[in-house]
Design a protein around this motif. Structure first.
Motif, mmCIF file in Angstrom:
data_model
loop_
_atom_site.group_PDB
_atom_site.id
_atom_site.type_symbol
_atom_site.label_atom_id
_atom_site.label_comp_id
_atom_site.label_asym_id
_atom_site.label_seq_id
_atom_site.Cartn_x
_atom_site.Cartn_y
_atom_site.Cartn_z
ATOM 1 N N THR A 1 -2.959 2.711 -9.244
ATOM 2 C CA THR A 1 -2.860 4.577 -8.211
ATOM 3 C C THR A 1 -2.982 4.245 -6.500
ATOM 4 O O THR A 1 -3.477 4.835 -6.029
ATOM 5 C CB THR A 1 -4.002 4.775 -8.681
ATOM 6 O OG1 THR A 1 -5.453 4.792 -8.577
ATOM 7 C CG2 THR A 1 -3.608 5.366 -10.467
ATOM 8 N N LEU A 2 -3.710 2.738 -6.473
ATOM 9 C CA LEU A 2 -4.126 2.507 -4.987
ATOM 10 C C LEU A 2 -2.963 1.357 -4.338
ATOM 11 O O LEU A 2 -3.044 1.770 -3.706
ATOM 12 C CB LEU A 2 -5.582 0.882 -4.890
ATOM 13 C CG LEU A 2 -6.619 2.295 -5.943
ATOM 14 C CD1 LEU A 2 -7.930 1.507 -5.601
ATOM 15 C CD2 LEU A 2 -6.300 3.760 -4.883
ATOM 16 N N LEU B 1 -11.397 -4.972 -6.174
ATOM 17 C CA LEU B 1 -10.611 -3.296 -6.520
ATOM 18 C C LEU B 1 -9.739 -2.768 -7.100
ATOM 19 O O LEU B 1 -9.138 -1.389 -7.243
ATOM 20 C CB LEU B 1 -10.485 -2.551 -4.942
ATOM 21 C CG LEU B 1 -11.076 -1.223 -5.175
ATOM 22 C CD1 LEU B 1 -12.337 -0.458 -5.159
ATOM 23 C CD2 LEU B 1 -10.742 -0.271 -3.442
ATOM 24 N N VAL C 1 -8.455 6.981 0.613
ATOM 25 C CA VAL C 1 -8.110 6.169 1.898
ATOM 26 C C VAL C 1 -6.759 5.388 1.770
ATOM 27 O O VAL C 1 -6.364 5.080 2.000
ATOM 28 C CB VAL C 1 -9.645 5.140 1.848
ATOM 29 C CG1 VAL C 1 -9.197 3.998 2.398
ATOM 30 C CG2 VAL C 1 -10.904 5.780 1.927
ATOM 31 N N PHE C 2 -6.391 5.451 0.132
ATOM 32 C CA PHE C 2 -5.676 4.167 0.339
ATOM 33 C C PHE C 2 -3.830 5.182 0.169
ATOM 34 O O PHE C 2 -2.940 4.438 0.621
ATOM 35 C CB PHE C 2 -5.955 3.298 -0.997
ATOM 36 C CG PHE C 2 -6.367 2.133 -1.355
ATOM 37 C CD1 PHE C 2 -8.010 2.157 -1.513
ATOM 38 C CD2 PHE C 2 -6.020 0.635 -1.235
ATOM 39 C CE1 PHE C 2 -8.893 1.386 -1.053
ATOM 40 C CE2 PHE C 2 -6.671 -0.114 -1.334
ATOM 41 C CZ PHE C 2 -8.246 0.066 -1.465
ATOM 42 N N LEU D 1 -11.600 -6.552 -1.831
ATOM 43 C CA LEU D 1 -10.557 -5.458 -2.148
ATOM 44 C C LEU D 1 -9.666 -5.551 -3.618
ATOM 45 O O LEU D 1 -8.785 -4.935 -4.321
ATOM 46 C CB LEU D 1 -9.236 -5.532 -0.964
ATOM 47 C CG LEU D 1 -9.797 -4.969 -0.383
ATOM 48 C CD1 LEU D 1 -8.781 -5.104 1.341
ATOM 49 C CD2 LEU D 1 -10.159 -3.573 -0.133
ATOM 50 N N TYR E 1 -12.258 3.148 -10.605
ATOM 51 C CA TYR E 1 -12.541 1.863 -9.615
ATOM 52 C C TYR E 1 -13.990 1.267 -10.091
ATOM 53 O O TYR E 1 -14.923 2.030 -10.433
ATOM 54 C CB TYR E 1 -12.071 2.558 -8.048
ATOM 55 C CG TYR E 1 -11.290 3.404 -8.222
ATOM 56 C CD1 TYR E 1 -9.566 3.075 -8.971
ATOM 57 C CD2 TYR E 1 -10.745 4.355 -7.689
ATOM 58 C CE1 TYR E 1 -8.959 3.578 -8.161
ATOM 59 C CE2 TYR E 1 -9.989 5.237 -6.901
ATOM 60 C CZ TYR E 1 -8.708 4.416 -7.766
ATOM 61 O OH TYR E 1 -7.563 5.616 -7.626
ATOM 62 N N GLY F 1 -12.880 9.789 -3.324
ATOM 63 C CA GLY F 1 -12.557 9.330 -1.857
ATOM 64 C C GLY F 1 -12.045 7.908 -1.507
ATOM 65 O O GLY F 1 -11.217 8.071 -0.409
ATOM 66 N N ILE F 2 -12.687 7.221 -2.566
ATOM 67 C CA ILE F 2 -11.365 5.710 -2.447
ATOM 68 C C ILE F 2 -10.216 5.783 -2.347
ATOM 69 O O ILE F 2 -9.174 5.268 -1.935
ATOM 70 C CB ILE F 2 -11.933 5.123 -3.139
ATOM 71 C CG1 ILE F 2 -13.603 3.902 -3.350
ATOM 72 C CG2 ILE F 2 -10.794 3.225 -3.506
ATOM 73 C CD1 ILE F 2 -14.248 3.687 -4.738
ATOM 74 N N LYS F 3 -9.419 6.036 -3.523
ATOM 75 C CA LYS F 3 -7.992 7.003 -3.555
ATOM 76 C C LYS F 3 -7.560 7.187 -1.876
ATOM 77 O O LYS F 3 -6.344 7.350 -1.537
ATOM 78 C CB LYS F 3 -8.256 7.710 -4.751
ATOM 79 C CG LYS F 3 -6.760 9.041 -5.224
ATOM 80 C CD LYS F 3 -5.328 7.881 -5.414
ATOM 81 C CE LYS F 3 -4.062 8.313 -5.628
ATOM 82 N NZ LYS F 3 -3.035 7.458 -5.963
ATOM 83 N N VAL G 1 -16.660 6.647 2.974
ATOM 84 C CA VAL G 1 -16.300 7.484 1.699
ATOM 85 C C VAL G 1 -17.657 7.506 1.355
ATOM 86 O O VAL G 1 -18.542 8.492 0.823
ATOM 87 C CB VAL G 1 -15.513 6.591 0.488
ATOM 88 C CG1 VAL G 1 -15.405 7.633 -1.026
ATOM 89 C CG2 VAL G 1 -14.140 6.604 1.094
ATOM 90 N N LEU H 1 -16.460 9.558 -5.017
ATOM 91 C CA LEU H 1 -16.598 8.538 -4.419
ATOM 92 C C LEU H 1 -14.981 7.822 -5.099
ATOM 93 O O LEU H 1 -14.276 7.357 -4.212
ATOM 94 C CB LEU H 1 -17.755 7.750 -5.664
ATOM 95 C CG LEU H 1 -18.938 7.562 -4.898
ATOM 96 C CD1 LEU H 1 -19.975 6.187 -6.160
ATOM 97 C CD2 LEU H 1 -18.757 7.669 -3.558
ATOM 98 N N TRP H 2 -14.494 7.828 -6.483
ATOM 99 C CA TRP H 2 -13.224 7.301 -6.693
ATOM 100 C C TRP H 2 -12.295 8.100 -5.757
ATOM 101 O O TRP H 2 -11.341 7.700 -5.538
ATOM 102 C CB TRP H 2 -12.903 7.881 -7.981
ATOM 103 C CG TRP H 2 -13.792 6.715 -8.697
ATOM 104 C CD1 TRP H 2 -14.489 5.352 -8.825
ATOM 105 C CD2 TRP H 2 -14.722 6.912 -10.411
ATOM 106 N NE1 TRP H 2 -15.004 4.604 -10.188
ATOM 107 C CE2 TRP H 2 -15.544 5.811 -10.863
ATOM 108 C CE3 TRP H 2 -14.202 8.421 -11.426
ATOM 109 C CZ2 TRP H 2 -15.762 6.011 -12.098
ATOM 110 C CZ3 TRP H 2 -14.994 7.919 -12.638
ATOM 111 C CH2 TRP H 2 -15.452 6.391 -13.135
ATOM 112 N N ASP I 1 2.500 -0.573 3.997
ATOM 113 C CA ASP I 1 1.865 -1.664 4.959
ATOM 114 C C ASP I 1 2.000 -2.364 3.839
ATOM 115 O O ASP I 1 1.271 -2.532 1.890
ATOM 116 C CB ASP I 1 0.221 -1.852 5.006
ATOM 117 C CG ASP I 1 0.703 -0.721 6.416
ATOM 118 O OD1 ASP I 1 1.644 -0.958 7.032
ATOM 119 O OD2 ASP I 1 0.117 0.046 6.883
ATOM 120 N N LEU J 1 0.817 -1.283 0.086
ATOM 121 C CA LEU J 1 -0.273 0.102 0.151
ATOM 122 C C LEU J 1 0.742 1.476 0.285
ATOM 123 O O LEU J 1 1.964 1.147 0.761
ATOM 124 C CB LEU J 1 -0.977 0.187 1.137
ATOM 125 C CG LEU J 1 -2.319 -1.005 1.101
ATOM 126 C CD1 LEU J 1 -2.768 -1.412 2.480
ATOM 127 C CD2 LEU J 1 -2.871 -0.995 -0.370
#
Lengths: 465, 465
Positions: free
Chosen positions: A206-207, A199, A452-453, A196, B194, A448-450, B452, A445-446, A179, A175
């Motif tokens: 990108t993640l 995903l 998070v990672f 995941l 995503y 936001g997900i980005k 998110v 949403l995208w 991690d 990550l």
């Protein structure tokens, strides 16, 4: 997003992590890492590294985070959307030393591979054991399997065997904060937590950085047959595609090629093929199975369908050499166009019965914008690759006006129920067209997900959205 | 997370949205919505509603967000992990009026359905047109397709046709803040952004409310054959599973049943079956295809494999009625156990060659904790459902000590490379066991993703993690 340059101190830390021999700073040596196969785009990284282990990548990511240095992952550099281009400079992480097939588990029909394994090498290795990994993009001879996963790559056999999403069971991922996790389990399915693995597939680096891949394998069908069908119009070729499925046949490949594509490969690749007058398009149709009688029977049924769509001629490949030659027509087409013209490749996908409308529309847009195009692709999936050639277009039109034409192609694609990119990804060059299909809600949403990672946004910045 | 109760004012607003006739507040009428098929768990919602449109659901979600009222979505209530239980009270949104098949697109081999359509109704409807939707959980006669998507459900045919992830192309979703989106496109694949479709699948109603589902369909194979193979030991039955694939056969179903399961269905469901002494386990094996000779040939090859694993007897179903009877053995097993015993059902999945070790280990754990278990499941996928029966166990042991035994089952599953839940989801009852497989890093990513989509945490709170 503000990024920092790689200072001498950061460079020393990078060298300490991966070893001096695997750090590239010389401009001439960096050239290789400054482009992929996307148009003529060039972006140099400041530094390129060739790490060998997830732990080294983990240490690199911690360093990049600490100093807000952008990092871009690169597979074989065969991408067509600019996903591997280090557009913000910074660190380029090449996965070329992750080139081992770690395990082929014949009991469970699974394999564990590193992402830098060439797809065809992996396919051939499992084939020797009577097994099939059916995800074979046209670039299989040079692309890395890690890049295939990152882009959600397809290839001709999706139509029968399913997408890459069905074959990727589990991923080891570093990550952005360093991690290291496994995304799921080495099982054919699971329903525990947000998936995941899925995903990561198609997230274009990108993640997280994929460092191990567990794939599903299936028994290899012993028999196959290959047909090349010629049509007077591209519309009838496209229309035949849906009808084949409707007749109860699921071919193992169903590829569309327009005449112009064959002209290119005959001219530039010296492939011997008798291209008859009055033929505008071709379908390359493969059927496979365990029993040759059934395969032949399927071919006959396909023949009957083709006749209803004004098919002029069906060439049946009798030998392995003939099959190889026909596949070479299709597989070299993109390279042939790319190597011999200034081009842009756009990737479109629609519900398969909409292909005739899509093809016709693209040509009509081309005639208005004065561009030539060569279209081919995985017609069984409704996936059409559109190669736009500069030809006699002026530089100004090419760089400015053409964009509106491409926009019209995607608007048409979306209006037919399709979307941008069946399998090439969005990367750098298609992202401006994403709002044609997707709303602010999707982007939120995208993003936001980005976040998070990758809260600092250091991993492959400037891509997708 | 702090939640508010549904006040009279909020109730009036709810009634204004969906209409008085579709709002349930009476305790007796709410009973139906207080449980699913998970053990004996009961949680009453404060109010249940039966909306009819995405717009109504959107308005409900805005209301719930405004007042911080929890909302739980319910399909048919056939879930086995408590995913549809309104554990925090609040509003229960039943999807039962979303019961229309909106379109069967025979040209593109796609269908658009509402989530409240019963899976078998949908399967039968497309079958009439010669098409197959192969995702058929044991509960197909009563479960909703929306619940299948939310739980990433499987069923016997995953083994050949792939998981539900391969068949769900696009979803209309109401997000927790009331926005309505389509997650992707009606195409067989795509690589743009995503993949929100895949993220929704298996998210157990915690990220959004699915209101329309676009599925892929395939031509229906005309021929099939069904075998029931008997084994003296469950280990040899499990071991035969891998060997069948290794012989190059991909059955369309490969189900494991232990003797005890058959004893239950014979006893409670009046199914006539001659259960011979000395037989411990069975494999139900289906092969399908377009050609009966090939299907028979596959059956012969399977027979040869089975002989190598001490198979005692192979029953070949000759007629549709016989096939139906054999399938009924398998399909009624879970219901039979559930209806006639205090039970807990745990869902495990491992790489398929590990099944013998898993089965043996479960029995060994059972003997130490003094519980009886009935095991059956989709052996071809390595997916074993473990029904634990209270039998003579004391209430104290059942409620307290048993938990450690279940923990041991999951620890064993994970140690064999597997994970919790192949297809039932985590919901309420399995979540405490998630840390056996997943780390804090996974939980942080999942919680981040949840936030998110649902920043106020109002949608199906208390589930998965």
């Amino acid at each position: 997003m503000e990024f920092n340059k790689i200072t001498g101190r950061i460079l020393s830390a990078i060298k300490a992590i991966v070893g001096d021999d695997f750090v590239i700073t010389d401009h001439a040596d960096l050239e290789k890492y400054s482009h992929d196969e996307t148009e003529d785009l060039i972006y140099y990284p400041e530094v390129a590294v060739k790490p060998k282990s997830p732990e080294e990548i983990s240490a690199l990511m911690k360093l990049c985070n600490e100093h807000q240095v952008p990092a871009t992952i690169r597979g074989a550099g065969t991408g067509l959307s600019g996903g591997a281009l280090p557009v913000m400079g910074g660190l380029l992480i090449s996965m070329e030393r992750f080139d081992h097939i770690l395990d082929i588990d014949e009991e469970n029909l699974q394999a564990t591979v590193e992402p830098g394994v060439i797809t065809e090498v992996f396919m051939d290795t499992v084939a020797e054991k009577g097994l099939l990994y059916p995800v074979d993009p046209a670039s299989k001879g040079s692309c890395f399997i890690g890049g295939n996963v990152s882009h959600g790559s397809g290839g001709p056999r999706v139509v029968k065997y399913g997408t890459i999403r069905e074959y990727i069971l589990n991923l080891e991922v570093v990550l952005p904060d360093g991690d290291i996790i496994w995304t799921g389990a080495n099982t054919l399915k699971y329903a525990s937590g947000y998936n995941l693995t899925q995903l990561m597939i198609g997230s274009e680096g990108t993640l997280g950085i994929i460092t191990k891949i567990v794939t599903k394998l299936i028994p290899r069908p012993a028999q196959d047959a290959l047909l090349l069908a010629s049509f007077e119009t591209a519309e009838s070729a496209c229309a035949a595609v849906s009808a084949i499925f409707r007749a109860g046949i699921v071919p193992s490949a169903l590829e569309f090629m327009e005449r112009k594509g064959l002209e290119w490969v005959i001219k530039y690749d010296g492939i011997n093929f008798d291209l008859k007058d009055g033929i505008e398009a071709f379908l390359l149709i493969e059927v496979d199975g365990t029993n040759m009688d059934v395969v032949f029977n399927d071919c006959e049924k396909i023949n009957t369908v083709l006749e209803q769509f004004d098919c002029k001629d069906v060439l049946f490949a009798d030998t392995s050499a003939q099959k190889e030659e026909l596949w070479r027509l299709r597989r070299t087409m993109a390279v042939s166009v790319r190597s011999n013209s200034v081009f842009k490749e756009e990737d479109t996908v629609v519900p398969r019965a909409k292909l005739p409308q899509l093809f016709k529309g693209i040509k009509e847009i081309g005639s208005r914008y004065n561009f030539e195009s060569v279209c081919f692709g995985h017609a069984g999936d409704g996936n059409l690759h559109v190669n736009i050639l500069k030809g006699t277009m002026s530089d100004d039109d090419w760089h400015n006006k053409l964009k509106d034409g491409i926009r019209e192609i995607f608007e048409l694609t979306v209006s037919l129920g399709g979307t941008l990119s069946g399998e090439h990804g969005i990367g750098l060059v298609q992202k401006e067209f994403m709002p044609i299909k997707y709303s602010d809600v999707h982007f939120e949403l995208w993003r936001g997900i980005k976040k998070v990672f990758d809260p600092n946004g250091i991993l492959n910045p400037g891509k997708i959205f």
